[in-house]
Write a protein that holds these residues in place. Structure first.
Motif, short mmCIF file in Angstrom:
data_model
loop_
_atom_site.label_atom_id
_atom_site.label_comp_id
_atom_site.label_asym_id
_atom_site.label_seq_id
_atom_site.Cartn_x
_atom_site.Cartn_y
_atom_site.Cartn_z
N VAL A 119 0.85 -1.18 0.00
CA VAL A 119 0.00 0.00 0.00
C VAL A 119 0.89 1.24 0.00
O VAL A 119 1.81 1.34 0.82
CB VAL A 119 -0.94 0.01 1.22
CG1 VAL A 119 -1.74 1.30 1.30
CG2 VAL A 119 -1.86 -1.21 1.19
N ALA A 120 0.62 2.16 -0.91
CA ALA A 120 1.41 3.39 -1.01
C ALA A 120 0.54 4.60 -0.75
O ALA A 120 -0.62 4.65 -1.16
CB ALA A 120 2.04 3.50 -2.39
N VAL A 121 1.13 5.55 -0.06
CA VAL A 121 0.58 6.90 0.02
C VAL A 121 1.57 7.78 -0.74
O VAL A 121 2.75 7.43 -0.86
CB VAL A 121 0.42 7.38 1.48
CG1 VAL A 121 -0.67 6.59 2.19
CG2 VAL A 121 1.72 7.31 2.24
N LEU A 122 1.09 8.89 -1.25
CA LEU A 122 1.97 9.73 -2.05
C LEU A 122 1.67 11.19 -1.79
O LEU A 122 0.52 11.58 -1.65
CB LEU A 122 1.79 9.42 -3.54
CG LEU A 122 2.67 10.21 -4.50
CD1 LEU A 122 3.25 9.31 -5.57
CD2 LEU A 122 1.92 11.37 -5.12
N ALA A 123 2.73 11.97 -1.72
CA ALA A 123 2.63 13.42 -1.66
C ALA A 123 3.82 13.98 -2.41
O ALA A 123 4.87 13.33 -2.51
CB ALA A 123 2.62 13.92 -0.23
N GLY A 124 3.66 15.17 -2.94
CA GLY A 124 4.78 15.75 -3.67
C GLY A 124 4.46 17.09 -4.25
O GLY A 124 3.44 17.71 -3.95
N ARG A 125 5.35 17.51 -5.08
CA ARG A 125 5.28 18.85 -5.65
C ARG A 125 4.23 18.95 -6.75
O ARG A 125 4.01 18.02 -7.51
CB ARG A 125 6.64 19.25 -6.23
CG ARG A 125 7.74 19.27 -5.21
CD ARG A 125 7.51 20.35 -4.19
NE ARG A 125 8.66 20.44 -3.29
CZ ARG A 125 8.56 20.63 -1.99
NH1 ARG A 125 7.38 20.74 -1.42
NH2 ARG A 125 9.63 20.72 -1.25
N ARG A 126 3.66 20.14 -6.80
CA ARG A 126 2.84 20.52 -7.95
C ARG A 126 3.80 21.06 -9.00
O ARG A 126 4.94 21.39 -8.72
CB ARG A 126 1.83 21.59 -7.56
CG ARG A 126 0.82 21.08 -6.58
CD ARG A 126 -0.40 21.97 -6.37
NE ARG A 126 -0.18 23.39 -6.37
CZ ARG A 126 -0.89 24.26 -7.11
NH1 ARG A 126 -1.85 23.84 -7.91
NH2 ARG A 126 -0.65 25.55 -7.04
N ILE A 127 3.31 21.17 -10.20
CA ILE A 127 4.10 21.80 -11.27
C ILE A 127 4.40 23.23 -10.85
O ILE A 127 3.54 23.93 -10.30
CB ILE A 127 3.30 21.76 -12.60
CG1 ILE A 127 3.13 20.32 -13.08
CG2 ILE A 127 3.94 22.64 -13.67
CD1 ILE A 127 4.45 19.60 -13.34
N ASP A 128 5.62 23.68 -11.13
CA ASP A 128 6.01 25.04 -10.77
C ASP A 128 5.11 26.07 -11.44
O ASP A 128 4.69 25.89 -12.59
CB ASP A 128 7.45 25.32 -11.23
CG ASP A 128 8.49 24.54 -10.45
OD1 ASP A 128 8.20 24.07 -9.34
OD2 ASP A 128 9.62 24.39 -10.98
N ALA A 129 4.84 27.14 -10.72
CA ALA A 129 4.14 28.29 -11.30
C ALA A 129 5.06 28.92 -12.34
O ALA A 129 6.29 28.78 -12.27
CB ALA A 129 3.80 29.30 -10.22
N ALA A 130 4.48 29.60 -13.30
CA ALA A 130 5.26 30.23 -14.38
C ALA A 130 6.31 31.19 -13.84
O ALA A 130 7.39 31.31 -14.41
CB ALA A 130 4.32 30.95 -15.34
N ASP A 131 6.02 31.85 -12.72
CA ASP A 131 6.95 32.83 -12.17
C ASP A 131 7.75 32.30 -10.98
O ASP A 131 8.28 33.07 -10.18
CB ASP A 131 6.18 34.09 -11.76
CG ASP A 131 5.14 33.82 -10.70
OD1 ASP A 131 4.85 32.64 -10.39
OD2 ASP A 131 4.58 34.81 -10.16
N ALA A 132 7.87 30.99 -10.86
CA ALA A 132 8.59 30.40 -9.72
C ALA A 132 10.05 30.85 -9.71
O ALA A 132 10.75 30.73 -10.71
CB ALA A 132 8.51 28.88 -9.78
#
Length: 184
Positions: A2-15
């Motif tokens: 069983v896996a749980v997952l968390a992580g980054r969203r795609i960077d904002a254009a102005d990151a």
């Protein structure tokens, strides 16, 4: 497993600092797919934000992995605030995955207020609690192992980083930790 997952969203254009550039989507998708296969993941619990969450849910569908989507807010609010606000066709992918999982009764909507500054941290707890209940269910428990998959650049961005919070809470709960680097 069983896996749980968390992580980054795609960077904002102005990151100012790259964490998950849009051009790395296919690389992360391939890494996650190989990780799921190698670890024998058969159940995935995560949210559905653009980036690592939706990529993982898409792979789960491709590999016939049972998945559960957990949203902190109602669908429209979440879609607007965490899915369609970044580069890419995330809205279409979200809609497709939501329809599939909702049809399987595998969507949990927590109905936190969008003004709740702790909504995402609370959702982290709910994701882990849901996976724990799957592992602890005597009707389906087969001495399941559980793993937290963290998709990030390898370090917290600040003291309030929700991905790092998720990682730390998973460690407290004795999850194995697997990391996928979304920069290289």
């Amino acid at each position: 497993m069983v896996a749980v997952l968390a992580g980054r969203r795609i960077d904002a254009a102005d990151a100012a600092t790259p964490r998950f550039p849009f051009q790395n989507v296919e690389m992360v998708k391939e890494k996650l797919k190989q990780f799921f296969i190698a670890r024998g993941i058969h159940y995935l619990v995560c949210s559905a934000a653009c980036g690592s969450d939706l990529i993982a849910l898409d792979i789960a569908g491709e590999l016939n992995i049972t998945a559960k989507m957990i949203l902190p807010f109602d669908v429209e609010t979440f879609r607007f605030s965490s899915v369609t606000d970044r580069q890419g066709d995330w809205g279409e992918l979200f809609d497709m995955i939501y329809e599939r999982l909702n049809g399987q009764s595998n969507v949990i909507i927590l109905n936190y207020s969008e003004d709740d500054t702790d909504a995402y941290v609370k959702t982290n707890f709910d994701i882990l609690d849901t996976a724990d209940s799957i592992v602890d269910n005597p009707d389906i428990n087969r001495d399941e192992e559980k793993i937290a998959v963290i998709v990030w650049e390898g370090a917290p961005k600040d003291a309030d980083d929700t991905t790092d919070h998720f990682r730390k809470e998973a460690i407290k709960r004795n999850y194995m930790i697997g990391e996928i680097n979304c920069l290289r």
